[in-house]
Design a protein around this motif. Sequence first.
Motif, PDB file in Angstrom:
ATOM      1  N   GLY A  56       0.784  -1.157  -0.041  1.00  0.00           N
ATOM      2  CA  GLY A  56      -0.063  -0.050   0.070  1.00  0.00           C
ATOM      3  C   GLY A  56       0.703   1.221  -0.268  1.00  0.00           C
ATOM      4  N   VAL A  57       1.959   1.181   0.707  1.00  0.00           N
ATOM      5  CA  VAL A  57       2.791   2.610   0.883  1.00  0.00           C
ATOM      6  C   VAL A  57       3.609   2.568  -0.481  1.00  0.00           C
ATOM      7  N   ARG A  58       3.988   1.650  -1.076  1.00  0.00           N
ATOM      8  CA  ARG A  58       4.536   1.910  -2.446  1.00  0.00           C
ATOM      9  C   ARG A  58       3.525   2.336  -3.489  1.00  0.00           C
ATOM     10  N   GLU A  59       2.304   1.841  -3.155  1.00  0.00           N
ATOM     11  CA  GLU A  59       1.368   2.339  -4.408  1.00  0.00           C
ATOM     12  C   GLU A  59       0.942   3.686  -4.142  1.00  0.00           C
ATOM     13  N   VAL A  60       0.984   4.400  -2.774  1.00  0.00           N
ATOM     14  CA  VAL A  60       0.433   5.535  -2.522  1.00  0.00           C
ATOM     15  C   VAL A  60       1.453   6.614  -2.642  1.00  0.00           C
ATOM     16  N   MET A  61       2.609   6.222  -2.387  1.00  0.00           N
ATOM     17  CA  MET A  61       3.757   7.274  -2.261  1.00  0.00           C
ATOM     18  C   MET A  61       3.839   8.047  -3.669  1.00  0.00           C
ATOM     19  N   PRO A  62       3.719   7.385  -4.764  1.00  0.00           N
ATOM     20  CA  PRO A  62       4.069   8.256  -5.916  1.00  0.00           C
ATOM     21  C   PRO A  62       2.721   8.967  -6.229  1.00  0.00           C
ATOM     22  N   GLN A  63       1.674   9.125  -5.582  1.00  0.00           N
ATOM     23  CA  GLN A  63       0.337   9.687  -5.884  1.00  0.00           C
ATOM     24  C   GLN A  63       0.592  11.353  -5.960  1.00  0.00           C
ATOM     25  N   ASP A  64      -0.100  12.051  -6.576  1.00  0.00           N
ATOM     26  CA  ASP A  64      -0.126  13.443  -6.770  1.00  0.00           C
ATOM     27  C   ASP A  64      -0.596  14.127  -5.342  1.00  0.00           C
ATOM     28  N   PHE A  65      -1.563  13.445  -4.662  1.00  0.00           N
ATOM     29  CA  PHE A  65      -1.788  14.206  -3.407  1.00  0.00           C
ATOM     30  C   PHE A  65      -0.717  14.129  -2.281  1.00  0.00           C
ATOM     31  N   VAL A  66       0.126  13.032  -2.453  1.00  0.00           N
ATOM     32  CA  VAL A  66       1.458  12.894  -1.664  1.00  0.00           C
ATOM     33  C   VAL A  66       2.408  13.967  -1.937  1.00  0.00           C
ATOM     34  N   ALA A  83       4.796  19.540  -0.921  1.00  0.00           N
ATOM     35  CA  ALA A  83       5.096  20.931  -1.437  1.00  0.00           C
ATOM     36  C   ALA A  83       4.389  21.859  -0.558  1.00  0.00           C
ATOM     37  N   LYS A  84       3.395  21.376   0.080  1.00  0.00           N
ATOM     38  CA  LYS A  84       2.875  22.446   1.290  1.00  0.00           C
ATOM     39  C   LYS A  84       3.752  22.905   2.234  1.00  0.00           C
ATOM     40  N   GLY A  85       4.746  21.779   2.515  1.00  0.00           N
ATOM     41  CA  GLY A  85       5.656  22.120   3.694  1.00  0.00           C
ATOM     42  C   GLY A  85       5.166  21.173   4.684  1.00  0.00           C
ATOM     43  N   LEU A  86       4.368  20.246   4.652  1.00  0.00           N
ATOM     44  CA  LEU A  86       4.136  19.389   5.588  1.00  0.00           C
ATOM     45  C   LEU A  86       5.164  18.342   5.912  1.00  0.00           C
ATOM     46  N   SER A  87       5.380  18.398   7.365  1.00  0.00           N
ATOM     47  CA  SER A  87       6.352  17.352   7.891  1.00  0.00           C
ATOM     48  C   SER A  87       6.079  15.843   7.321  1.00  0.00           C
ATOM     49  N   GLU A  88       7.355  15.186   7.243  1.00  0.00           N
ATOM     50  CA  GLU A  88       7.246  13.821   6.771  1.00  0.00           C
ATOM     51  C   GLU A  88       6.302  12.960   7.372  1.00  0.00           C
ATOM     52  N   THR A  89       6.534  13.132   9.011  1.00  0.00           N
ATOM     53  CA  THR A  89       5.645  12.435   9.745  1.00  0.00           C
ATOM     54  C   THR A  89       4.146  12.560   9.336  1.00  0.00           C
ATOM     55  N   ARG A  90       3.494  14.036   9.316  1.00  0.00           N
ATOM     56  CA  ARG A  90       2.232  13.995   9.020  1.00  0.00           C
ATOM     57  C   ARG A  90       1.834  13.582   7.625  1.00  0.00           C
ATOM     58  N   VAL A  91       2.691  13.711   6.599  1.00  0.00           N
ATOM     59  CA  VAL A  91       2.367  13.121   5.562  1.00  0.00           C
ATOM     60  C   VAL A  91       2.171  11.417   5.229  1.00  0.00           C
ATOM     61  N   MET A  92       3.047  11.153   6.232  1.00  0.00           N
ATOM     62  CA  MET A  92       2.738   9.521   6.384  1.00  0.00           C
ATOM     63  C   MET A  92       1.702   9.166   7.196  1.00  0.00           C
ATOM     64  N   MET A 100      -1.251  11.061   7.953  1.00  0.00           N
ATOM     65  CA  MET A 100      -2.623  11.617   7.511  1.00  0.00           C
ATOM     66  C   MET A 100      -2.888  11.458   6.012  1.00  0.00           C
ATOM     67  N   HIS A 101      -1.855  11.165   5.199  1.00  0.00           N
ATOM     68  CA  HIS A 101      -2.162  10.692   3.797  1.00  0.00           C
ATOM     69  C   HIS A 101      -1.817   9.368   3.383  1.00  0.00           C
ATOM     70  N   VAL A 102      -0.515   8.877   3.779  1.00  0.00           N
ATOM     71  CA  VAL A 102      -0.013   7.785   3.487  1.00  0.00           C
ATOM     72  C   VAL A 102      -0.658   6.524   3.987  1.00  0.00           C
ATOM     73  N   LEU A 103      -0.568   6.607   5.447  1.00  0.00           N
ATOM     74  CA  LEU A 103      -1.285   5.479   6.127  1.00  0.00           C
ATOM     75  C   LEU A 103      -2.365   5.575   6.211  1.00  0.00           C
ATOM     76  N   ARG A 104      -3.383   6.564   6.040  1.00  0.00           N
ATOM     77  CA  ARG A 104      -4.988   6.622   5.893  1.00  0.00           C
ATOM     78  C   ARG A 104      -5.169   5.807   4.583  1.00  0.00           C
ATOM     79  N   ASN A 105      -4.585   6.104   3.646  1.00  0.00           N
ATOM     80  CA  ASN A 105      -4.903   5.312   2.265  1.00  0.00           C
ATOM     81  C   ASN A 105      -4.510   3.952   2.314  1.00  0.00           C
TER      82      ASN A 105
END
Length: 324
Positions: A210-220, A225-234, A236-241
């Motif tokens: 799932g991580v390998r599939e979600v990581m290249p997505q545009d929303f990640v 690009a908005k400056g979110l921390s890597e932990t928050r990205v992982m 709120m976006h990667v882990l949730r999906n």
Amino acid sequence: MIGWLLRRIGQAMLVVLAMTVIVFVGLHAIGNPIDILIGEDLNQQERLEAIAHLGLDKPLLQQYFSFLQNALQGDLGTSFVYNEPAIGLILDRLPATLELAVVALVMAIVLGVPLGLYAGMKPASPVSKLLMSGSILGFSLPAFWVALMLIMVFSVQLGWMPSSGRGDTRSLFGIEWSFLTLDGLHHLILPAFNLALFKISLVLRLTRAGVREVMPQDFVKFARAKGLSETRVMIMHVLRNTMIPLVTVLGLELGSTIAYAVVTESIFAWPGAGKLILDSINSLDRPVVVAYLMVVVVIFVTLNLIVDLLYKLLDPRVRLEAAQ
């Protein structure tokens, strides 16, 4: 949403009804409990009276409709061996099995998700390759062999863990639980880990995929690009999906863990429903076997319904499709 829920409940009831036919007919096609329950010293008249007393002299169709009528009133028959209501025997043992299965699933989530995240974020690292290789062992090794090795190493040689039993328990809501006492937890670790080993490997691989599939997505990329921390990205976006397919699999895996805990309960002498059903199969105690299988079917159907609801909450696209 209400219409969808009513349709799903209707489908679930049809599944349970179909399973009653399969289970009832299947069990009556194999073996005769009279040959085990009644001694050879009885004469033919006494044998016929015993068969009539157990209701086995009636045609199969009549037995089924009688069973169905009683089941709708909560009566799944009386055990041939224990002479007690079969559903009562199952419900007395079920909390021990549920406790074992839930702890095993928690182990799988606590260990499998972080390891899968790491393996997905750093797929080329030696640790990730080692984790993926180790997960193959989790799929391949038979549960009974792993259980025996765990007992030999941690109970016999090291003496760190007890090899059997449930340990001390404490009552909560009128039910005895092992996890509420230190001794109970001590007894719970080995059988729960043995039951969780396959699940840990499954969760690890699903999370990594799932991580390998979600990581290249545009929303990640946009979140970074908005400056979110890597932990928050992982989180709120990667882990949730990633959790969307995980919720589906884990919900069904909980049902299979409950159903297939028989081997672990037998080896570790864990007093759950799995050990009871094994003894009942050996003695052809049909009411207990039917009651256990029906309870498992209801658990599976209920978990499937809960998974569908959670799926709708996690994935907005499913909610939109249901609304159309």
